[in-house]
Design a protein around this motif. Structure first.
Motif, PDB file in Angstrom:
ATOM      1  N   ASP A 261       0.852  -1.191   0.000  1.00 22.42           N
ATOM      2  CA  ASP A 261       0.000   0.000   0.000  1.00 22.42           C
ATOM      3  C   ASP A 261       0.886   1.239   0.000  1.00 22.42           C
ATOM      4  O   ASP A 261       1.771   1.387   0.848  1.00 22.42           O
ATOM      5  CB  ASP A 261      -0.902   0.018   1.235  1.00 22.42           C
ATOM      6  N   HIS A 263       0.903   5.385   0.186  1.00 23.08           N
ATOM      7  CA  HIS A 263       0.061   6.465   0.695  1.00 23.08           C
ATOM      8  C   HIS A 263       0.589   7.798   0.184  1.00 23.08           C
ATOM      9  O   HIS A 263       1.757   8.147   0.404  1.00 23.08           O
ATOM     10  CB  HIS A 263       0.050   6.455   2.228  1.00 23.08           C
ATOM     11  N   ILE A 265       0.463  11.865   0.289  1.00 21.96           N
ATOM     12  CA  ILE A 265       0.189  12.840   1.342  1.00 21.96           C
ATOM     13  C   ILE A 265       0.304  14.245   0.778  1.00 21.96           C
ATOM     14  O   ILE A 265       1.310  14.608   0.151  1.00 21.96           O
ATOM     15  CB  ILE A 265       1.176  12.645   2.513  1.00 21.96           C
ATOM     16  N   ALA A 281       4.892  10.647  -1.183  1.00 21.71           N
ATOM     17  CA  ALA A 281       4.314   9.329  -0.899  1.00 21.71           C
ATOM     18  C   ALA A 281       5.140   8.612   0.153  1.00 21.71           C
ATOM     19  O   ALA A 281       6.345   8.835   0.285  1.00 21.71           O
ATOM     20  CB  ALA A 281       4.254   8.496  -2.172  1.00 21.71           C
ATOM     21  N   GLU A 282       4.455   7.741   0.913  1.00 23.58           N
ATOM     22  CA  GLU A 282       5.114   6.913   1.911  1.00 23.58           C
ATOM     23  C   GLU A 282       4.777   5.448   1.671  1.00 23.58           C
ATOM     24  O   GLU A 282       3.666   5.115   1.255  1.00 23.58           O
ATOM     25  CB  GLU A 282       4.695   7.308   3.329  1.00 23.58           C
ATOM     26  N   LEU A 283       5.745   4.605   1.968  1.00 21.93           N
ATOM     27  CA  LEU A 283       5.590   3.174   1.739  1.00 21.93           C
ATOM     28  C   LEU A 283       6.395   2.439   2.795  1.00 21.93           C
ATOM     29  O   LEU A 283       7.538   2.793   3.078  1.00 21.93           O
ATOM     30  CB  LEU A 283       6.107   2.822   0.337  1.00 21.93           C
TER      31      LEU A 283
END
Length: 309
Positions: A261, A263, A265, A281-283
């Motif tokens: 997923d 995410h 931001i 984005a973060e992962l």
């Protein structure tokens, strides 16, 4: 009228000679493999009534495939590389080797010798205006204990779907790094959100896929080699959730356990705290390795790979 001569003694003897069985030089293993290829090939010619025109068209295709350096792409697209993973999975099951992050295909675009960083790294050279990506994770054993000093070898495509070294417009080792995990088995890196890619539309792989009624597209993904002392080497890749080709990968590399997923931001204050601006984005993804007492199992399999000079 169907004419078959492959099973006659004269033809069998002929191909044994062509395979080198009538001498004691060279490699016996290679002779056996070549003989199987030859005998299976002539059966295909007879069973499917392959014409001389079709035969020489196939020969020309092999020449073109080599000249475009797409053999690695084709074996992925025809599912052969994925089959090797399925076979290894089956062998592991028979041997009672369970647990850990699933393997999946390496693909043809790895480059050896990427710079090694301690615990964290920046992968991109700042020349691609893609969305900034922050990824972090841990390397663990099957008991959930962290593996300090593990090596996370990571590589991925840019927003155009191309890879450094193979794309001369990118700097050396762009979007490629090796990262050594910290005492808690953690690693982190800054990069850009990769794009999926398609086979070159004018290349022999896509031409063949066209004849099969198939596309040549891959979802966005990030490749990894994960290694640690006394643990089995892992070749894998994670796919980014939400990609239109996530479950329609022409290379058959997607595995449900490897979908991550991501995410996005939109918070300027948080972006500044990360040292960037705008949307990012973060992962997060953890990798689990199986223990091994076999030194060979700690190493990635041998195959020809590119080496940046």
């Amino acid at each position: 009228m169907t004419v078959r001569i492959s099973q006659t003694a004269d033809v069998q003897q002929f191909f044994e000679q062509a395979s080198g069985f009538d001498n004691d030089q060279g490699s016996q293993r290679l002779k056996t493999v070549v003989h199987r290829v030859l005998t299976d090939s002539i059966k295909i010619i007879e069973d499917l009534h392959i014409s001389p025109e079709e035969f020489w068209k196939a020969v020309n295709y092999v020449n073109e495939l080599g000249s475009r350096q797409e053999a690695g792409l084709l074996v992925a697209g025809l599912g052969l590389e994925h089959y090797l993973d399925l076979l290894l999975d089956a062998e592991d099951q028979v041997a009672g080797l369970t647990g850990g992050t699933p393997r999946t295909i390496e693909g043809p675009l790895y480059v050896a010798g990427a710079p090694l960083s301690q615990h964290e790294a920046r992968l991109d050279d700042g020349q691609d205006n893609g969305t900034v990506l922050f990824m972090q994770g841990r390397v663990l054993d099957t008991a959930g204990e962290p593996l300090a000093g593990a090596i996370v070898d990571v590589w991925h495509a840019n927003t155009g779907g191309t890879y450094s070294y193979f794309d001369a417009s990118q700097s050396a080792f762009n979007l490629r790094r090796r990262i050594e995990t910290d005492a808690e088995g953690r690693f982190r890196f800054r990069s850009i959100v990769p794009s999926g890619y398609g086979c070159p539309p004018d290349g022999p792989t896509q031409h063949l896929l066209d004849q099969l009624g198939r596309h040549g597209q891959r979802p966005a993904h990030i490749h990894f080699f994960i290694s640690a002392s006394n643990h089995r080497h892992l070749t894998t890749q994670i796919n980014l959730a939400g990609d239109q080709y996530l479950h329609d990968d022409f290379a058959y590399a997607t595995r449900d356990e490897l979908i991550a997923d991501i995410h996005f931001i939109d918070d300027e204050e948080k972006a500044r705290a990360h040292g960037t601006t705008g949307r990012y984005a973060e992962l997060e993804f953890d990798f689990t390795l199986q223990r091994t007492a076999e030194p060979k199992a700690e190493q990635r399999l041998e195959r020809a790979r590119a080496l940046e000079e």
